[in-house]
Design a protein around this motif. Structure first.
Motif, mmCIF file in Angstrom:
data_model
loop_
_atom_site.group_PDB
_atom_site.id
_atom_site.type_symbol
_atom_site.label_atom_id
_atom_site.label_comp_id
_atom_site.label_asym_id
_atom_site.label_seq_id
_atom_site.Cartn_x
_atom_site.Cartn_y
_atom_site.Cartn_z
ATOM 1 N N GLU A 228 0.852 -1.141 0.121
ATOM 2 C CA GLU A 228 0.115 0.107 -0.007
ATOM 3 C C GLU A 228 0.930 1.081 0.079
ATOM 4 O OE1 GLU A 228 -3.789 1.841 2.657
ATOM 5 O OE2 GLU A 228 -3.469 -0.244 2.365
ATOM 6 N N LYS A 229 1.836 1.157 0.598
ATOM 7 C CA LYS A 229 2.842 2.450 0.720
ATOM 8 C C LYS A 229 3.516 2.747 -0.791
ATOM 9 C CE LYS A 229 7.058 -0.485 1.410
ATOM 10 N NZ LYS A 229 8.054 -0.953 2.549
ATOM 11 N N GLU A 230 3.127 1.708 -1.764
ATOM 12 C CA GLU A 230 3.545 2.239 -3.045
ATOM 13 C C GLU A 230 2.315 2.900 -3.899
ATOM 14 O OE1 GLU A 230 6.937 -1.360 -4.135
ATOM 15 O OE2 GLU A 230 4.690 -1.924 -4.006
ATOM 16 N N TYR A 231 1.488 2.608 -3.281
ATOM 17 C CA TYR A 231 0.247 3.061 -4.254
ATOM 18 C C TYR A 231 0.306 4.540 -4.748
ATOM 19 C CZ TYR A 231 -2.721 -0.803 -2.870
ATOM 20 O OH TYR A 231 -3.094 -2.145 -2.500
ATOM 21 N N ALA A 232 0.634 5.658 -3.803
ATOM 22 C CA ALA A 232 0.771 7.047 -4.258
ATOM 23 C C ALA A 232 1.683 7.179 -5.319
ATOM 24 C CB ALA A 232 1.269 7.984 -2.975
ATOM 25 N N GLU A 233 2.961 6.470 -5.379
ATOM 26 C CA GLU A 233 3.836 6.528 -6.392
ATOM 27 C C GLU A 233 3.244 6.116 -7.796
ATOM 28 O OE1 GLU A 233 8.729 6.358 -7.447
ATOM 29 O OE2 GLU A 233 7.943 5.602 -5.567
ATOM 30 N N ILE A 234 2.805 4.910 -7.649
ATOM 31 C CA ILE A 234 2.300 4.172 -8.855
ATOM 32 C C ILE A 234 1.023 5.003 -9.383
ATOM 33 C CG2 ILE A 234 0.741 2.374 -9.723
ATOM 34 C CD1 ILE A 234 2.303 0.539 -7.596
ATOM 35 N N ASN A 258 -7.978 2.897 -1.769
ATOM 36 C CA ASN A 258 -7.496 2.370 -0.409
ATOM 37 C C ASN A 258 -6.314 3.130 -0.002
ATOM 38 O OD1 ASN A 258 -9.398 0.386 -0.185
ATOM 39 N ND2 ASN A 258 -8.228 -1.256 -1.150
ATOM 40 N N GLU A 259 -5.632 4.265 -0.854
ATOM 41 C CA GLU A 259 -4.561 4.619 -0.338
ATOM 42 C C GLU A 259 -4.887 5.731 1.076
ATOM 43 O OE1 GLU A 259 -1.901 8.605 -2.059
ATOM 44 O OE2 GLU A 259 -3.513 7.728 -3.372
ATOM 45 N N GLY A 260 -3.828 5.527 1.764
ATOM 46 C CA GLY A 260 -3.987 6.456 2.734
ATOM 47 C C GLY A 260 -5.054 5.899 3.935
ATOM 48 N N LYS A 261 -5.621 4.805 3.802
ATOM 49 C CA LYS A 261 -6.614 4.385 4.715
ATOM 50 C C LYS A 261 -5.845 4.049 6.113
ATOM 51 C CE LYS A 261 -10.322 2.426 2.320
ATOM 52 N NZ LYS A 261 -11.398 1.235 2.102
ATOM 53 N N HIS A 262 -6.487 3.867 7.266
ATOM 54 C CA HIS A 262 -6.017 3.820 8.612
ATOM 55 C C HIS A 262 -5.188 2.517 8.553
ATOM 56 C CE1 HIS A 262 -9.263 0.515 9.351
ATOM 57 N NE2 HIS A 262 -9.991 1.510 8.803
ATOM 58 N N GLU A 263 -4.450 2.753 9.910
ATOM 59 C CA GLU A 263 -3.473 1.625 10.210
ATOM 60 C C GLU A 263 -3.851 0.143 10.152
ATOM 61 O OE1 GLU A 263 0.119 0.781 13.631
ATOM 62 O OE2 GLU A 263 -1.192 2.637 13.682
ATOM 63 N N GLY A 264 -5.245 -0.233 10.552
ATOM 64 C CA GLY A 264 -5.682 -1.141 10.681
ATOM 65 C C GLY A 264 -5.925 -1.912 9.239
#
Length: 335
Positions: A228-234, A258-264
């Motif tokens: 998920e941490k790659e979503y913003a760049e993709i 889903n980008e930036g959703k909560h930690e859970g």
């Protein structure tokens, strides 16, 4: 969540169910002197004629037939399209088993005893993390000497290794090139550069017919298969490379909703990836050594480090026995 191998399988099956993609694979990999005998534009998918009932669901979009340019209209060559996301050394044996099943089914339904069997040409599309190791059936048999090879049913199959081979060197359709490019860079530190190349290829797809369909499919594949941490760049790369088509911006934003959703949510995704890594290793070991003892499967599932699981996945192809692999698992479980 789907297991990773299932995500790969479903994606490539969807791509290959498109006649244009299937034809481009055959044209790109089949020697020209063989292509001269075939009418590839008349390719069809075989769902009933050659596939036994228990294999139809799996092969409904992976077994194609192409008529020959000589002989009767019934003369055809079958292409068995297979995909592997992890290295499976008994794949040649799997191909042989499928071919024999197709031939047996064909003979049982033949109209005349004089009917000859159709040629079956296996095509393997592979993308294991470290590439594919080409093996023949004779490599899997304990031969006292090479003199025994004449008794082993060796045969050739066509191979595209998306990790070792460069899709740009093949005349694949742009949609397939984009997917294969993603596979090529999947485990590389240059992954984002690979993504740029992939979206440039997607941009070449006919916008009036197929671009929207394959853009959504590629984005969905990336969403399911990347961190998920790659979503913003993709997302940023997709928007930059497709800047001439504003109508696709909504699609891009939706696929990465889903980008930036909560930690859970992040924890849930990480747990899913851990489970995928565990089950993939179990599948890989079962392919090499047969059904695993329950205690060994449980031990693999107890490993909570994805890095340790990936190391085991790399080492397993060099193990020579189940005992050797079990020892590696026991060590990894202690770390």
């Amino acid at each position: 969540m789907q297991k990773a191998p299932k995500i790969h399988d479903n994606t490539i099956k969807y791509f290959l169910s498109d006649r244009k993609n299937a034809i481009s694979v055959i044209r790109a990999l089949l020697p020209k002197k063989v292509q001269e005998h075939l009418d590839l534009d008349k390719i069809r998918y075989e769902k009933d004629t050659f596939i036994p009932k228990h294999l139809r669901e799996y092969f409904s979009d992976l077994l194609t037939s192409v008529p020959t340019k000589c002989g009767t209209s019934e003369s055809k060559v079958l292409f068995l399209l297979e995909h592997k996301s992890t290295f499976k050394r008994f794949t040649p044996l799997q191909f042989l088993r499928y071919i024999l099943e197709f031939w047996d089914f064909y003979l049982r339904n033949a109209k005349r005893e004089s009917d000859k069997l159709p040629v079956v040409i296996p095509i393997l599309i592979a993308h294991p993390e470290y590439g594919w190791r080409a093996l023949k059936i004779s490599d899997l048999v304990n031969l006292p000497s090479d003199d025994f090879k004449v008794y082993i049913p060796d045969f050739e199959f066509l191979l595209f290794d998306a990790v070792k081979d460069d899709p740009e060197n093949y005349e694949f359709d742009e949609a397939l090139k984009a997917l294969f490019t993603i596979w090529k860079y999947a485990h590389s530190p240059e992954f984002m550069e690979g993504i740029k190349k992939a979206f440039r290829l997607i941009k070449k797809i006919d916008p009036d017919v197929r671009l929207d369909e394959y853009l959504k499919l590629i984005l969905q594949y990336l969403e399911l298969n990347r961190e998920e941490k790659e979503y913003a760049e993709i997302k940023k790369i997709a928007e930059t490379e497709l800047d001439e088509g504003e109508q696709y911006m909504g699609t891009i934003a939706e696929m990465f909703r889903n980008e930036g959703k909560h930690e859970g949510a992040i924890i849930g995704r990480q747990e899913g990836k851990l489970e995928n890594a565990q089950e993939t290793l179990i599948d890989q070991a079962s392919e090499l050594y047969g059904p695993l003892p329950g205690m060994l499967s449980d031990k693999i599932r107890s490993i909570q480090s994805i890095d340790n699981l990936r190391v085991l996945a790399r080492k397993i192809i060099r193990t020579e026995s189940l005992d050797e692999f079990t020892e590696l698992v026991n060590k990894a479980a202690l770390n």
